[in-house]
Design a protein around this motif. Structure first.
Motif, PDB file in Angstrom:
ATOM      1  N   SER A   1      50.631 -49.631 -74.106  1.00  0.00           N
ATOM      2  CA  SER A   1      49.830 -48.423 -73.908  1.00  0.00           C
ATOM      3  C   SER A   1      49.446 -47.827 -75.257  1.00  0.00           C
ATOM      4  CB  SER A   1      50.614 -47.393 -73.099  1.00  0.00           C
ATOM      5  OG  SER A   1      51.031 -47.938 -71.878  1.00  0.00           O
ATOM      6  N   SER A   2      48.274 -47.250 -75.311  1.00  0.00           N
ATOM      7  CA  SER A   2      47.812 -46.569 -76.518  1.00  0.00           C
ATOM      8  C   SER A   2      48.059 -45.075 -76.372  1.00  0.00           C
ATOM      9  CB  SER A   2      46.321 -46.834 -76.743  1.00  0.00           C
ATOM     10  OG  SER A   2      45.818 -45.994 -77.756  1.00  0.00           O
ATOM     11  N   ILE A   3      48.763 -44.496 -77.327  1.00  0.00           N
ATOM     12  CA  ILE A   3      49.064 -43.069 -77.248  1.00  0.00           C
ATOM     13  C   ILE A   3      47.791 -42.236 -77.351  1.00  0.00           C
ATOM     14  CG2 ILE A   3      49.469 -42.837 -79.732  1.00  0.00           C
ATOM     15  CD1 ILE A   3      51.695 -40.839 -79.005  1.00  0.00           C
ATOM     16  N   ILE A   4      46.766 -42.765 -78.024  1.00  0.00           N
ATOM     17  CA  ILE A   4      45.497 -42.040 -78.139  1.00  0.00           C
ATOM     18  C   ILE A   4      44.850 -41.894 -76.771  1.00  0.00           C
ATOM     19  CG2 ILE A   4      43.203 -42.072 -79.180  1.00  0.00           C
ATOM     20  CD1 ILE A   4      44.386 -43.736 -81.456  1.00  0.00           C
ATOM     21  N   VAL A   5      44.813 -42.984 -76.016  1.00  0.00           N
ATOM     22  CA  VAL A   5      44.180 -42.973 -74.696  1.00  0.00           C
ATOM     23  C   VAL A   5      44.997 -42.134 -73.714  1.00  0.00           C
ATOM     24  CG1 VAL A   5      43.414 -44.416 -72.785  1.00  0.00           C
ATOM     25  CG2 VAL A   5      43.159 -45.230 -75.133  1.00  0.00           C
ATOM     26  N   VAL A   6      46.315 -42.300 -73.733  1.00  0.00           N
ATOM     27  CA  VAL A   6      47.188 -41.551 -72.819  1.00  0.00           C
ATOM     28  C   VAL A   6      47.084 -40.052 -73.082  1.00  0.00           C
ATOM     29  CG1 VAL A   6      49.594 -41.118 -72.195  1.00  0.00           C
ATOM     30  CG2 VAL A   6      48.780 -43.462 -72.451  1.00  0.00           C
TER      31      VAL A   6
ATOM     32  N   ALA B   1      56.804 -42.339 -73.927  1.00  0.00           N
ATOM     33  CA  ALA B   1      56.788 -43.784 -73.681  1.00  0.00           C
ATOM     34  C   ALA B   1      55.666 -44.469 -74.449  1.00  0.00           C
ATOM     35  CB  ALA B   1      56.642 -44.050 -72.181  1.00  0.00           C
ATOM     36  N   SER B   2      54.466 -43.877 -74.431  1.00  0.00           N
ATOM     37  CA  SER B   2      53.335 -44.501 -75.120  1.00  0.00           C
ATOM     38  C   SER B   2      53.511 -44.469 -76.635  1.00  0.00           C
ATOM     39  CB  SER B   2      52.030 -43.807 -74.724  1.00  0.00           C
ATOM     40  OG  SER B   2      52.073 -42.431 -75.048  1.00  0.00           O
ATOM     41  N   LEU B   3      54.163 -43.415 -77.160  1.00  0.00           N
ATOM     42  CA  LEU B   3      54.413 -43.360 -78.602  1.00  0.00           C
ATOM     43  C   LEU B   3      55.358 -44.475 -79.030  1.00  0.00           C
ATOM     44  CD1 LEU B   3      54.143 -41.989 -81.343  1.00  0.00           C
ATOM     45  CD2 LEU B   3      55.998 -40.441 -80.690  1.00  0.00           C
ATOM     46  N   ILE B   4      56.408 -44.702 -78.243  1.00  0.00           N
ATOM     47  CA  ILE B   4      57.344 -45.788 -78.557  1.00  0.00           C
ATOM     48  C   ILE B   4      56.635 -47.134 -78.459  1.00  0.00           C
ATOM     49  CG2 ILE B   4      59.437 -46.970 -77.794  1.00  0.00           C
ATOM     50  CD1 ILE B   4      60.479 -44.238 -76.863  1.00  0.00           C
ATOM     51  N   GLU B   5      55.844 -47.323 -77.397  1.00  0.00           N
ATOM     52  CA  GLU B   5      55.111 -48.584 -77.225  1.00  0.00           C
ATOM     53  C   GLU B   5      54.151 -48.828 -78.382  1.00  0.00           C
ATOM     54  OE1 GLU B   5      53.728 -50.050 -73.294  1.00  0.00           O
ATOM     55  OE2 GLU B   5      54.229 -48.029 -72.639  1.00  0.00           O
ATOM     56  N   THR B   6      53.388 -47.795 -78.747  1.00  0.00           N
ATOM     57  CA  THR B   6      52.413 -47.947 -79.828  1.00  0.00           C
ATOM     58  C   THR B   6      53.099 -48.270 -81.145  1.00  0.00           C
ATOM     59  OG1 THR B   6      50.947 -46.361 -78.725  1.00  0.00           O
ATOM     60  CG2 THR B   6      50.515 -46.827 -81.042  1.00  0.00           C
TER      61      THR B   6
ATOM     62  N   VAL C   1      56.115 -49.720 -81.648  1.00  0.00           N
ATOM     63  CA  VAL C   1      56.691 -51.070 -81.628  1.00  0.00           C
ATOM     64  C   VAL C   1      55.597 -52.125 -81.718  1.00  0.00           C
ATOM     65  CG1 VAL C   1      57.995 -52.719 -80.236  1.00  0.00           C
ATOM     66  CG2 VAL C   1      58.747 -50.339 -80.374  1.00  0.00           C
ATOM     67  N   PHE C   2      54.525 -51.952 -80.924  1.00  0.00           N
ATOM     68  CA  PHE C   2      53.458 -52.947 -80.929  1.00  0.00           C
ATOM     69  C   PHE C   2      52.760 -53.009 -82.283  1.00  0.00           C
ATOM     70  CE2 PHE C   2      48.939 -53.974 -80.400  1.00  0.00           C
ATOM     71  CZ  PHE C   2      49.046 -55.255 -79.874  1.00  0.00           C
TER      72      PHE C   2
END
Length: 493
Positions: A14-19, A40-45, A47-48
């Motif tokens: 997930s992109s934190i910008i879009v979320v 969640a999106s901040l952690i995903e962004t 790590v990715f």
């Protein structure tokens, strides 16, 4: 075929910008689901982006086949990170310290900040650092909120959102021929299938996490899944890159564009149908002032909302009138309300936790100190006692002030106010009138934002709501503690 699987890997993040954009559009930034989605999106962004950067660095080192060049490439990456930490961040912090409280960055500092961002972006491209990592890391390290964040939002948001973004989207979509889509139904089904796999995977992951910690309902789980799986500008950039790579066959980029557009269209309506934060107020038994007065020795709990320092004296005046003594104990949940500007994370925290965080401001200290003075004054002639299970025991302090700070968008600020009133079992919410009225009776200032907050609180009220209209707004705190009331109060029972 490998290109499709590569995009499936990218879309699983997930992109934190879009979320954040979706949550801001739907006024859910300060909701429980919104805060979970942002985290969640901040952690995903993070790590990715880190994995993508390490992979890009590994590819560069593997291609050059030279030990010394590999060391140079690795050293430049480390030097970039250290430059952001020990050059860009200290310079920006110095700008913040030199900016007066409540003001924006000067034109000189703003221009230098933009120049510094462009310089670091150019340097990262020059030494082969992934541009998404360089900008993400730079934005993560620079101070958020006022005055840096508020200045950037005020000066750039309008032109970027209303001009550059639509032009960029139009230019991307002009590159594709959507008439060929019907010729590739089989491939389109495969793309949709892979995207569905990412959605199902996130549903399973969220259900597992919710089962062990968050305790979310099935409806909230599906809502959070659709929020995290929404598509936007980040996916458009990915599709645009794929279009640049696919110099001959535009089939896959075109199909990806169709899926991105479809997901962006259906995400917001689905979230709106599945999640309504105000529904929890409908099943709540509303507490009123009348119920309190029929129960002796139960402390009166009031959520007092303060927007500005000028709201403090009239609020203290009205609290002074409530006949507070040992027989009528009183608990004030002081809530200092501040607009969320230049950040994406809203908070509502006790004042003690805020003091050591980036959300701390001198204005909050002044408001809290004023109410602490009021508390000390009322308790000055009382010897200490205890309060057990909300039953007041003679000798206990007759006034208790528990300060909180709420940083949220005005459009959804009511949600935190009502939620605090419910969780603390308050009997009244005290808010200030949106118009500032002078001694002559003339209106000196009108705040439409505060008006909308008050209307939303009245619409979803979990308890008695009082709106304070004051004509003595410029009395200082010491005078307010001695004077009588100069205002009108309206109760919503």
């Amino acid at each position: 075929m490998s290109q499709i699987y590569y995009n499936a890997f990218q879309w699983s993040t997930s992109s934190i910008i879009v979320v954040a954009s979706l949550l801001d559009e739907m006024n859910l930034l300060n909701s429980k689901i919104g805060r979970l989605a942002i985290a969640a999106s901040l952690i995903e962004t993070t790590v990715f982006t880190a994995i993508n950067t390490v992979a890009s660095l590994g590819i560069i080192i593997r291609i050059v086949h030279n030990y010394y060049i590999s060391v140079i490439v690795l050293s430049t990456h480390i030097a970039y990170i250290l430059s952001v930490l020990y050059i860009a961040r200290p310079i920006t912090q110095w700008m913040v310290r030199k900016t007066p409280q409540g003001a924006q960055l000067s034109d000189k500092n703003f221009g230098f900040l933009i120049f510094m961002v462009l310089l670091f972006s150019f340097a990262s491209t020059l030494i082969g650092i992934n541009i998404s990592f360089s900008l993400f890391f730079l934005g993560l390290m620079l101070p958020s909120g006022p005055p840096v964040g508020s200045t950037l939002v005020d000066r750039l948001e309008g032109i970027v959102t209303n001009l550059y973004f639509p032009i960029y989207v139009a230019l991307i979509k002009m590159k594709f021929d959507f008439t060929m889509m019907m010729d590739y139904i089989k491939e389109l089904k495969l793309v949709i299938f892979l995207d569905s796999i990412t959605i199902i995977g996130k549903i399973i992951g969220i259900m597992s996490a919710a089962f062990f910690s968050a305790r979310l309902s099935p409806r909230s789980i599906f809502t959070l899944t659709f929020i995290i799986n929404t598509r936007g500008i980040t996916e458009l950039i990915i599709v645009d890159k794929n279009n640049d790579w696919a110099s001959v066959d535009l089939m896959f980029p075109t199909l990806l564009m169709v899926v991105v557009t479809a997901m962006a269209i259906i995400a917001a309506p689905l979230v709106k149908i599945l999640y309504d934060p105000s529904k929890r107020y409908k099943g709540h038994t509303r507490r009123t002032m009348m119920q309190h007065y029929f129960n002796d020795n139960i402390e009166l709990r009031v959520v007092s909302c303060i927007h500005r320092q000028e709201n403090v004296p009239p609020t203290v005046n009205i609290l002074e009138s409530l006949c507070i003594d040992n027989e009528n104990p009183f608990c004030i949940y002081l809530l200092h309300l501040r607009e969320l500007v230049g950040r994406i994370t809203s908070v509502i925290l006790p004042y003690k936790k805020i003091k050591t965080s980036p959300y701390a401001t001198p204005a909050t200290d002044i408001v809290v100190n004023a109410f602490t003075t009021f508390q000390d004054r009322k308790n000055g002639n009382n010897y200490k006692g205890i309060v057990d299970n909300n039953i007041h025991i003679p000798g206990a302090d007759c006034v208790t002030v528990q300060p909180y700070v709420n940083v949220a968008p005005y459009t959804s600020m009511y949600d935190d106010i009502c939620d605090l009133a419910i969780s603390k079992k308050a009997s009244m919410i005290l808010v200030s009138f949106h118009r500032t009225i002078g001694f002559s009776g003339a209106v000196e200032e009108v705040s439409e934002d505060i008006r909308q907050v008050n209307l939303s609180v009245l619409k979803h009220f979990p308890c008695t709501v009082a709106i304070l209209i004051d004509h003595g707004h410029n009395i200082d705190i010491d005078t307010a503690l001695e004077n009588t009331i100069h205002g009108i109060i309206r109760y919503r029972l």
